[in-house]
Design an enzyme around this catalytic site. Structure first.
Site, PDB file in Angstrom:
ATOM      1  N   HIS A  78       0.842  -1.215   0.000  1.00 13.89           N
ATOM      2  CA  HIS A  78       0.000   0.000   0.000  1.00 13.89           C
ATOM      3  C   HIS A  78       0.869   1.254   0.000  1.00 13.89           C
ATOM      4  CE1 HIS A  78      -3.947   2.005   0.787  1.00 13.89           C
ATOM      5  NE2 HIS A  78      -3.088   3.000   0.922  1.00 13.89           N
TER       6      HIS A  78
ATOM      7  N   GLN B 199      -9.439   9.200  -5.686  1.00 13.12           N
ATOM      8  CA  GLN B 199      -9.190   9.830  -4.382  1.00 13.12           C
ATOM      9  C   GLN B 199     -10.369  10.667  -3.879  1.00 13.12           C
ATOM     10  OE1 GLN B 199      -5.877  10.561  -2.178  1.00 13.12           O
ATOM     11  NE2 GLN B 199      -7.817  10.707  -1.099  1.00 13.12           N
TER      12      GLN B 199
ATOM     13  N   HIS C 260       1.541   5.373  -2.136  1.00  8.15           N
ATOM     14  CA  HIS C 260       1.070   6.433  -3.055  1.00  8.15           C
ATOM     15  C   HIS C 260       2.290   7.057  -3.710  1.00  8.15           C
ATOM     16  CE1 HIS C 260      -3.184   6.501  -1.705  1.00  8.15           C
ATOM     17  NE2 HIS C 260      -2.637   5.963  -0.628  1.00  8.15           N
TER      18      HIS C 260
ATOM     19  N   GLU D 117     -11.280   4.150   6.389  1.00  9.07           N
ATOM     20  CA  GLU D 117     -10.158   4.848   7.038  1.00  9.07           C
ATOM     21  C   GLU D 117     -10.763   6.008   7.821  1.00  9.07           C
ATOM     22  OE1 GLU D 117      -7.082   6.505   4.561  1.00  9.07           O
ATOM     23  OE2 GLU D 117      -5.715   6.754   6.233  1.00  9.07           O
TER      24      GLU D 117
ATOM     25  N   HIS E 210      -9.337   1.627  -0.408  1.00 11.04           N
ATOM     26  CA  HIS E 210      -9.199   2.326   0.864  1.00 11.04           C
ATOM     27  C   HIS E 210     -10.564   2.146   1.530  1.00 11.04           C
ATOM     28  CE1 HIS E 210      -5.737   4.165  -1.016  1.00 11.04           C
ATOM     29  NE2 HIS E 210      -5.462   4.870   0.064  1.00 11.04           N
TER      30      HIS E 210
ATOM     31  N   ASP F 201       2.313   3.245   2.915  1.00 17.22           N
ATOM     32  CA  ASP F 201       1.308   4.241   2.546  1.00 17.22           C
ATOM     33  C   ASP F 201       1.933   5.531   2.010  1.00 17.22           C
ATOM     34  OD1 ASP F 201      -1.169   5.317   2.096  1.00 17.22           O
ATOM     35  OD2 ASP F 201      -1.804   5.399   4.181  1.00 17.22           O
TER      36      ASP F 201
ATOM     37  N   TRP G  95       0.245  13.820   3.528  1.00 14.10           N
ATOM     38  CA  TRP G  95      -0.351  13.145   4.685  1.00 14.10           C
ATOM     39  C   TRP G  95       0.669  12.789   5.764  1.00 14.10           C
ATOM     40  CZ3 TRP G  95      -1.559  12.157  -0.420  1.00 14.10           C
ATOM     41  CH2 TRP G  95      -2.869  12.482  -0.801  1.00 14.10           C
TER      42      TRP G  95
END
Ligand code: FE2
Length: 430
Positions: free
Chosen positions: A58, A153, A60, A214, A211, A310, A316
């Site tokens: 996982h 997203q 990005h 979350e 996702h 992630d 983030w």
């Protein structure tokens, strides 16, 4: 016999010691004690751990290494991160995505991380991230298995062109169907998005990785719908639920019904310990919830659990270094998985488990597998996590593609040892 590469005297993750690993033609041809023969290159593992490569299921990669662009996340929340990413998306270029992603891939290789599943945002009509990461997937294919997930997203239904763009991204060659049901406008839209996305995957014979939940909201239950749709459409073993943080806050009775359903549907669970220990519980005062999904409980039901990285230096999460042992360490701390057996399980959560979730072919340090592995400055998997052990050698297709000198501190203390090797402190037996 003549080999391309022969590794002598390795310890394997299952505890076997004194093992030699012979490689020819990009495959492992022998894993046993006392392999005889010539080799183009011989590595003395000196009893240290040889593991299959780290796998991050996982990530990005379209956002990585963008920290500070166009500004920092001041609140530190998921929602400000999404808003900030929206600001950055407008000024992204394919060249910038490719440049940052390749830099991250170099870092990943140095850390023995040779397979990555990256979500790529499709809520940008130019599909900048998709174009960039498809180019990167091709450029790195000889050393990293990069699997791409078409990720809406801003929500499949909440963002106007998301479904059209998602289908276009899949047509362009993106591998997996993604989604974000808890970010849709309503629970109902979230559930519908799960069904639609699973149908798209079934029609195209693709895997799914959403996702999912979350959130700290105990009533965010899209994982239930995901397990249901997986079974309805016959997608068992090909679907993953990422994050699943709401499960931390769910009612125990409900979870006792939910976990067998996830197990029955063979849905893979992917927790992201580093990011979720910082993002979850942000609306709490005290006590503050940790927010990590229920890893030991899922384990007890036989659900395949991975830990993902992630984010690294993005809107983030401002930390991270491509070190899956740091990820495993955080997962075991947050999940209080401190027994010897549970720590070993956490090592599997960044190696064999994500390899299974991603459907990697030829993964493992076994005869017939791909000749991909990592020599670590550690005596076993527990010590590897404890030390975030140095990757002494990273091997891909039977060739060393990265090396790091061992950590060794020299001391000048009167009457004390002259040097310290951090991997000299393992207990002699459990
Ligand atoms: Fe994510």
């Amino acid at each position: 016999m003549s080999f391309d590469l022969l590794v002598k005297n390795a310890t394997l993750p299952d505890g076997r010691k004194g093992i030699d690993i012979a490689c020819s033609g990009g495959r492992i041809v022998a894993v046993e004690a006392g392999v005889e023969g010539e080799a183009g290159e011989v590595i003395d593992a000196a009893g240290k751990l040889v593991s299959p490569p780290f796998v991050d299921s996982h990530f990005h990669m379209d956002a990585t290494l963008s920290l500070g662009l166009p500004r920092m996340n001041r609140s530190g929340t998921l929602l400000e991160g999404i808003a900030l990413w929206g600001e950055l998306k407008d000024i992204l270029t394919v060249e910038a995505v490719v440049e940052r992603a390749l830099r991250y891939c170099d870092l990943a290789v140095s850390q023995g991380l040779l397979a990555i599943r990256s979500h790529v945002d499709v809520c940008d009509d130019r599909l900048t991230g998709v174009q960039g990461l498809l180019e990167v997937r091709e450029k790195v294919k000889d050393y990293i298995d990069l699997q791409l997930v078409a990720f809406p997203q801003d929500g499949l239904y909440r963002s106007p062109n998301a479904e059209k763009n998602l289908l276009k991204a899949l047509d362009m060659g993106v591998d997996v169907v993604g989604g974000i049901p808890h970010f849709e406008r309503t629970m109902d839209d979230g559930a519908k998005s799960v069904a639609r996305l699973c149908e798209i995957a079934a029609e195209r014979d693709l895997m799914v990785d959403l996702h999912c939940d979350e959130s700290d909201d105990p009533l965010s239950r899209h994982i239930e719908t995901l397990a249901y749709e997986t079974q309805r459409l016959g997608l068992q073993g090909r679907v993953a639920g990422s994050h699943l943080t709401s499960m931390h806050s769910m009612d125990n009775y409900y979870v006792s019904k939910l976990l067998p359903l996830i197990a029955e549907a063979e849905v893979h669970a992917i927790a992201n310990p580093l990011i979720n220990i910082t993002l979850q519980g942000r609306h709490d005062t005290y006590p503050k919830r940790r927010g990590q999904t229920r890893v030991p409980e899922m384990r007890s039901y036989g659900i395949n659990v991975s830990f993902g990285h992630d984010c690294v230096m993005d809107p983030w999460y401002s930390m991270g270094s491509g070190d899956m042992l740091e990820v495993a360490s955080m997962g075991l701390h947050v999940g209080q998985m401190t027994s010897r057996d549970a720590i070993r399980y956490c090592f599997d959560c960044v190696t064999t488990h994500p390899a299974k979730a991603m459907g990697l072919e030829g993964y493992g340090v076994d005869k017939g597998c791909k000749a991909d592995f990592v020599l670590l400055q550690a005596q076993d998997t527990i010590e590897a996590i404890r030390l975030k052990a140095t990757r002494l050698k990273v091997v891909k297709s039977g060739r060393v593609i990265a090396s790091t000198p061992p950590r060794q501190a020299s001391l000048s203390l009167q009457g004390r040892p002259a040097s310290v090797d951090p991997s000299d402190y393992a207990p002699r037996e459990d």
